[in-house]
Design a protein around this motif. Sequence first.
Motif, mmCIF file in Angstrom:
data_model
loop_
_atom_site.group_PDB
_atom_site.id
_atom_site.type_symbol
_atom_site.label_atom_id
_atom_site.label_comp_id
_atom_site.label_asym_id
_atom_site.label_seq_id
_atom_site.Cartn_x
_atom_site.Cartn_y
_atom_site.Cartn_z
ATOM 1 N N GLN A 109 0.804 -1.230 0.000
ATOM 2 C CA GLN A 109 0.000 0.000 0.000
ATOM 3 C C GLN A 109 0.837 1.280 0.000
ATOM 4 N N PRO A 110 1.829 1.411 0.901
ATOM 5 C CA PRO A 110 2.643 2.639 0.827
ATOM 6 C C PRO A 110 3.390 2.766 -0.493
ATOM 7 N N LEU A 111 3.762 1.622 -1.077
ATOM 8 C CA LEU A 111 4.463 1.664 -2.354
ATOM 9 C C LEU A 111 3.537 2.164 -3.474
ATOM 10 N N ILE A 112 2.314 1.659 -3.496
ATOM 11 C CA ILE A 112 1.344 2.122 -4.497
ATOM 12 C C ILE A 112 1.123 3.623 -4.343
ATOM 13 N N ASP A 113 0.905 4.079 -3.096
ATOM 14 C CA ASP A 113 0.659 5.501 -2.861
ATOM 15 C C ASP A 113 1.824 6.349 -3.363
ATOM 16 N N ALA A 114 3.058 5.912 -3.058
ATOM 17 C CA ALA A 114 4.234 6.708 -3.437
ATOM 18 C C ALA A 114 4.399 6.750 -4.951
ATOM 19 N N VAL A 115 4.191 5.623 -5.623
ATOM 20 C CA VAL A 115 4.370 5.588 -7.079
ATOM 21 C C VAL A 115 3.298 6.436 -7.761
ATOM 22 N N VAL A 116 2.049 6.278 -7.348
ATOM 23 C CA VAL A 116 0.961 7.034 -7.994
ATOM 24 C C VAL A 116 1.180 8.540 -7.817
ATOM 25 N N LEU A 117 1.617 8.949 -6.619
ATOM 26 C CA LEU A 117 1.877 10.373 -6.374
ATOM 27 C C LEU A 117 2.986 10.920 -7.259
ATOM 28 N N SER A 118 3.933 10.061 -7.644
ATOM 29 C CA SER A 118 5.084 10.530 -8.412
ATOM 30 C C SER A 118 4.794 10.610 -9.906
ATOM 31 N N LEU A 119 3.658 10.069 -10.334
ATOM 32 C CA LEU A 119 3.342 10.077 -11.770
ATOM 33 C C LEU A 119 2.781 11.433 -12.189
ATOM 34 N N PRO A 120 3.086 11.862 -13.421
ATOM 35 C CA PRO A 120 2.518 13.124 -13.890
ATOM 36 C C PRO A 120 1.006 12.985 -14.094
ATOM 37 N N ILE A 121 0.253 14.047 -13.731
ATOM 38 C CA ILE A 121 -1.199 14.009 -13.887
ATOM 39 C C ILE A 121 -1.559 14.095 -15.367
ATOM 40 N N LYS A 122 -0.837 14.954 -16.088
ATOM 41 C CA LYS A 122 -1.031 15.054 -17.542
ATOM 42 C C LYS A 122 0.306 14.795 -18.214
ATOM 43 N N PRO A 123 0.601 13.535 -18.535
ATOM 44 C CA PRO A 123 1.896 13.239 -19.167
ATOM 45 C C PRO A 123 2.021 13.914 -20.536
ATOM 46 N N LEU A 124 3.231 14.392 -20.843
ATOM 47 C CA LEU A 124 3.480 15.032 -22.128
ATOM 48 C C LEU A 124 4.694 14.369 -22.771
ATOM 49 N N CYS A 125 4.661 14.224 -24.115
ATOM 50 C CA CYS A 125 5.813 13.667 -24.817
ATOM 51 C C CYS A 125 6.973 14.654 -24.750
ATOM 52 N N SER A 126 6.653 15.961 -24.722
ATOM 53 C CA SER A 126 7.656 16.985 -24.471
ATOM 54 C C SER A 126 6.931 18.229 -24.007
ATOM 55 N N GLU A 127 7.652 19.099 -23.300
ATOM 56 C CA GLU A 127 7.024 20.306 -22.780
ATOM 57 C C GLU A 127 6.433 21.157 -23.902
ATOM 58 N N SER A 128 7.029 21.034 -25.089
ATOM 59 C CA SER A 128 6.601 21.894 -26.203
ATOM 60 C C SER A 128 5.539 21.233 -27.071
ATOM 61 N N CYS A 129 5.041 20.077 -26.659
ATOM 62 C CA CYS A 129 4.068 19.363 -27.497
ATOM 63 C C CYS A 129 2.895 20.280 -27.820
ATOM 64 N N GLY A 130 2.591 20.413 -29.107
ATOM 65 C CA GLY A 130 1.519 21.300 -29.526
ATOM 66 C C GLY A 130 0.191 20.583 -29.702
ATOM 67 N N GLY A 131 0.157 19.283 -29.405
ATOM 68 C CA GLY A 131 -1.100 18.550 -29.544
ATOM 69 C C GLY A 131 -1.346 18.120 -30.975
ATOM 70 N N ILE A 132 -2.605 17.966 -31.294
ATOM 71 C CA ILE A 132 -2.996 17.472 -32.614
ATOM 72 C C ILE A 132 -3.803 18.553 -33.321
ATOM 73 N N CYS A 133 -3.584 18.705 -34.633
ATOM 74 C CA CYS A 133 -4.375 19.654 -35.421
ATOM 75 C C CYS A 133 -5.827 19.189 -35.469
ATOM 76 N N ALA A 134 -6.741 20.090 -35.119
ATOM 77 C CA ALA A 134 -8.157 19.729 -35.125
ATOM 78 C C ALA A 134 -8.663 19.515 -36.555
ATOM 79 N N GLY A 135 -7.943 20.081 -37.533
ATOM 80 C CA GLY A 135 -8.377 19.977 -38.920
ATOM 81 C C GLY A 135 -7.970 18.681 -39.588
ATOM 82 N N CYS A 136 -6.696 18.249 -39.389
ATOM 83 C CA CYS A 136 -6.217 17.096 -40.143
ATOM 84 C C CYS A 136 -5.683 15.971 -39.265
ATOM 85 N N GLY A 137 -5.601 16.196 -37.948
ATOM 86 C CA GLY A 137 -5.157 15.123 -37.054
ATOM 87 C C GLY A 137 -3.659 14.952 -36.982
#
Length: 164
Positions: A109-137
């Motif tokens: 249980q303490p291990l699960i709590d510690a690992v989950v807390l350390s994970l990013p809430i919104k993971p990003l491939c890079s800080e500069s990721c611009g997402g996906i174009c809504a027009g063409c994907g």
Amino acid sequence: MIRVQIRDLIGKPGTLREQAISHTLESDLGTDVIAVRSGDPLEIELRLESVHEGILATAEVSAIAKGECSRCLEQVEFEVEADFQELYHYQPEGEDDLPVELDAIELEQPLIDAVVLSLPIKPLCSESCGGICAGCGERLEEDEAHDHQGPVDPRFDALKDFGS
Ligand SMILES: [Zn+2]
Ligand SMILES: [Zn+2]
């Protein structure tokens, strides 16, 4: 279940033991967007210290978490570094006190709590990721000029002239 035998430490305050554990997960550990996957290893560096009230466990956990970028949905991997310190009591006084169970302690249980807390809430491939174009994907990373209404690149005009 990650049970660790501590028989040699019971009732011997001041006694110290270090132990490395490699634990293979039986189910995903994390959130919907990112988790250490079942079948993957958790490496645990454990330090166990006998104290008067019980066993003090200090752990450093490392693993690889896998998930997807919350902007562009690319697969991403993160190195997880988590740690925790818990006192396991011979005589737990409330529900929050972790117990010494006969001759073992349960790290899960303490291990699960510690690992989950350390994970990013919104993971990003890079800080500069611009997402996906809504027009063409298309992924917009490193392509900030991507624009369907914008002017045509003048270099293409030059090519057109060259061909006629
Ligand atoms: Zn991304
Ligand atoms: Zn587009």
